[in-house]
Scaffold this motif. Structure first.
Motif, mmCIF file in Angstrom:
data_model
loop_
_atom_site.group_PDB
_atom_site.id
_atom_site.type_symbol
_atom_site.label_atom_id
_atom_site.label_comp_id
_atom_site.label_asym_id
_atom_site.label_seq_id
_atom_site.Cartn_x
_atom_site.Cartn_y
_atom_site.Cartn_z
ATOM 1 N N MET A 105 -28.267 7.680 2.086
ATOM 2 C CA MET A 105 -27.701 6.356 1.834
ATOM 3 C C MET A 105 -26.587 6.445 0.780
ATOM 4 O O MET A 105 -25.521 5.850 0.946
ATOM 5 N N MET A 106 -26.824 7.203 -0.288
ATOM 6 C CA MET A 106 -25.818 7.351 -1.337
ATOM 7 C C MET A 106 -24.579 8.068 -0.812
ATOM 8 O O MET A 106 -23.450 7.715 -1.162
ATOM 9 N N LYS A 107 -24.774 9.044 0.055
ATOM 10 C CA LYS A 107 -23.647 9.769 0.634
ATOM 11 C C LYS A 107 -22.794 8.825 1.475
ATOM 12 O O LYS A 107 -21.564 8.827 1.382
ATOM 13 N N ARG A 108 -23.456 7.992 2.299
ATOM 14 C CA ARG A 108 -22.712 7.015 3.114
ATOM 15 C C ARG A 108 -21.966 6.023 2.228
ATOM 16 O O ARG A 108 -20.816 5.670 2.495
ATOM 17 N N LYS A 109 -22.628 5.577 1.156
ATOM 18 C CA LYS A 109 -22.009 4.620 0.240
ATOM 19 C C LYS A 109 -20.780 5.232 -0.436
ATOM 20 O O LYS A 109 -19.740 4.602 -0.558
ATOM 21 N N GLU A 110 -20.898 6.481 -0.877
ATOM 22 C CA GLU A 110 -19.772 7.165 -1.521
ATOM 23 C C GLU A 110 -18.621 7.370 -0.542
ATOM 24 O O GLU A 110 -17.453 7.207 -0.914
ATOM 25 N N GLU A 111 -18.939 7.727 0.702
ATOM 26 C CA GLU A 111 -17.896 7.899 1.712
ATOM 27 C C GLU A 111 -17.185 6.575 1.969
ATOM 28 O O GLU A 111 -15.955 6.535 2.110
ATOM 29 N N GLU A 112 -17.942 5.486 2.023
ATOM 30 C CA GLU A 112 -17.355 4.159 2.235
ATOM 31 C C GLU A 112 -16.443 3.789 1.063
ATOM 32 O O GLU A 112 -15.341 3.286 1.261
ATOM 33 N N GLU A 136 -7.738 3.458 1.453
ATOM 34 C CA GLU A 136 -7.060 2.351 2.137
ATOM 35 C C GLU A 136 -6.299 1.481 1.137
ATOM 36 O O GLU A 136 -5.155 1.094 1.395
ATOM 37 N N GLN A 137 -6.908 1.203 -0.004
ATOM 38 C CA GLN A 137 -6.245 0.409 -1.051
ATOM 39 C C GLN A 137 -5.015 1.140 -1.575
ATOM 40 O O GLN A 137 -3.957 0.533 -1.761
ATOM 41 N N ARG A 138 -5.140 2.436 -1.804
ATOM 42 C CA ARG A 138 -4.008 3.233 -2.284
ATOM 43 C C ARG A 138 -2.879 3.222 -1.270
ATOM 44 O O ARG A 138 -1.704 3.059 -1.618
ATOM 45 N N ARG A 139 -3.228 3.348 0.011
ATOM 46 C CA ARG A 139 -2.224 3.341 1.081
ATOM 47 C C ARG A 139 -1.519 1.986 1.141
ATOM 48 O O ARG A 139 -0.288 1.915 1.259
ATOM 49 N N ARG A 140 -2.294 0.891 1.020
ATOM 50 C CA ARG A 140 -1.700 -0.451 1.035
ATOM 51 C C ARG A 140 -0.749 -0.650 -0.144
ATOM 52 O O ARG A 140 0.342 -1.191 0.012
ATOM 53 N N GLU A 141 -1.166 -0.189 -1.318
ATOM 54 C CA GLU A 141 -0.318 -0.324 -2.501
ATOM 55 C C GLU A 141 0.969 0.480 -2.337
ATOM 56 O O GLU A 141 2.046 0.012 -2.724
ATOM 57 N N ALA A 142 0.872 1.677 -1.762
ATOM 58 C CA ALA A 142 2.059 2.502 -1.547
ATOM 59 C C ALA A 142 3.005 1.820 -0.565
ATOM 60 O O ALA A 142 4.235 1.802 -0.773
ATOM 61 N N GLU A 143 2.462 1.241 0.510
ATOM 62 C CA GLU A 143 3.299 0.536 1.485
ATOM 63 C C GLU A 143 3.970 -0.683 0.851
ATOM 64 O O GLU A 143 5.153 -0.941 1.089
ATOM 65 N N GLU A 144 3.215 -1.419 0.035
ATOM 66 C CA GLU A 144 3.772 -2.597 -0.632
ATOM 67 C C GLU A 144 4.884 -2.193 -1.595
ATOM 68 O O GLU A 144 5.927 -2.841 -1.653
ATOM 69 N N GLU A 145 4.667 -1.115 -2.325
ATOM 70 C CA GLU A 145 5.690 -0.632 -3.249
ATOM 71 C C GLU A 145 6.942 -0.189 -2.490
ATOM 72 O O GLU A 145 8.064 -0.487 -2.906
ATOM 73 N N GLU A 146 6.729 0.485 -1.377
ATOM 74 C CA GLU A 146 7.860 0.923 -0.555
ATOM 75 C C GLU A 146 8.638 -0.287 -0.025
ATOM 76 O O GLU A 146 9.878 -0.300 -0.044
ATOM 77 N N ARG A 147 7.925 -1.315 0.434
ATOM 78 C CA ARG A 147 8.583 -2.539 0.903
ATOM 79 C C ARG A 147 9.382 -3.197 -0.212
ATOM 80 O O ARG A 147 10.496 -3.662 0.001
ATOM 81 N N ALA A 148 8.798 -3.241 -1.395
ATOM 82 C CA ALA A 148 9.479 -3.860 -2.535
ATOM 83 C C ALA A 148 10.752 -3.089 -2.887
ATOM 84 O O ALA A 148 11.796 -3.695 -3.162
#
Length: 89
Positions: A33-40, A47-59
């Motif tokens: 359960m902990m392994k699944r939680k850590e993977e999630e 995903e958050q890092r990727r979104r922030e990078a895309e937003e920064e690139e757009r800006a």
């Protein structure tokens, strides 16, 4: 105080056993359960890092687009101005 020989205890003795196998199974489930939680969590962070990078690139693209110098309209009164009579360089 004094024990008499040949006396049988009146209570039956319960068999003694360790719960290590049961504990090992529970721990295995918990670890999974902990392994699944850590993977999630890792997936969400990525995903958050990727979104922030895309937003920064757009800006940055938007700032670059806005920074391009553009010609302004010639004011109406400018055509009525007297022309300079000078030597051409």
């Amino acid at each position: 105080m004094f024990r008499k020989e040949g006396v049988v205890p009146s209570l039956p003795v319960a068999p003694f056993f360790f719960c290590t196998e049961q504990r090992a199974k529970e721990r295995e489930k918990f670890d999974e359960m902990m392994k699944r939680k850590e993977e999630e969590m890792q997936r969400l962070k990525e995903e958050q890092r990727r979104r922030e990078a895309e937003e920064e690139e757009r800006a940055i693209k938007e700032l670059r687009r806005k920074a391009i110098p553009k010609a302004n309209e010639v004011p109406e009164w400018y055509s009525d101005m007297p022309k300079r009579k000078g030597t051409a360089v």
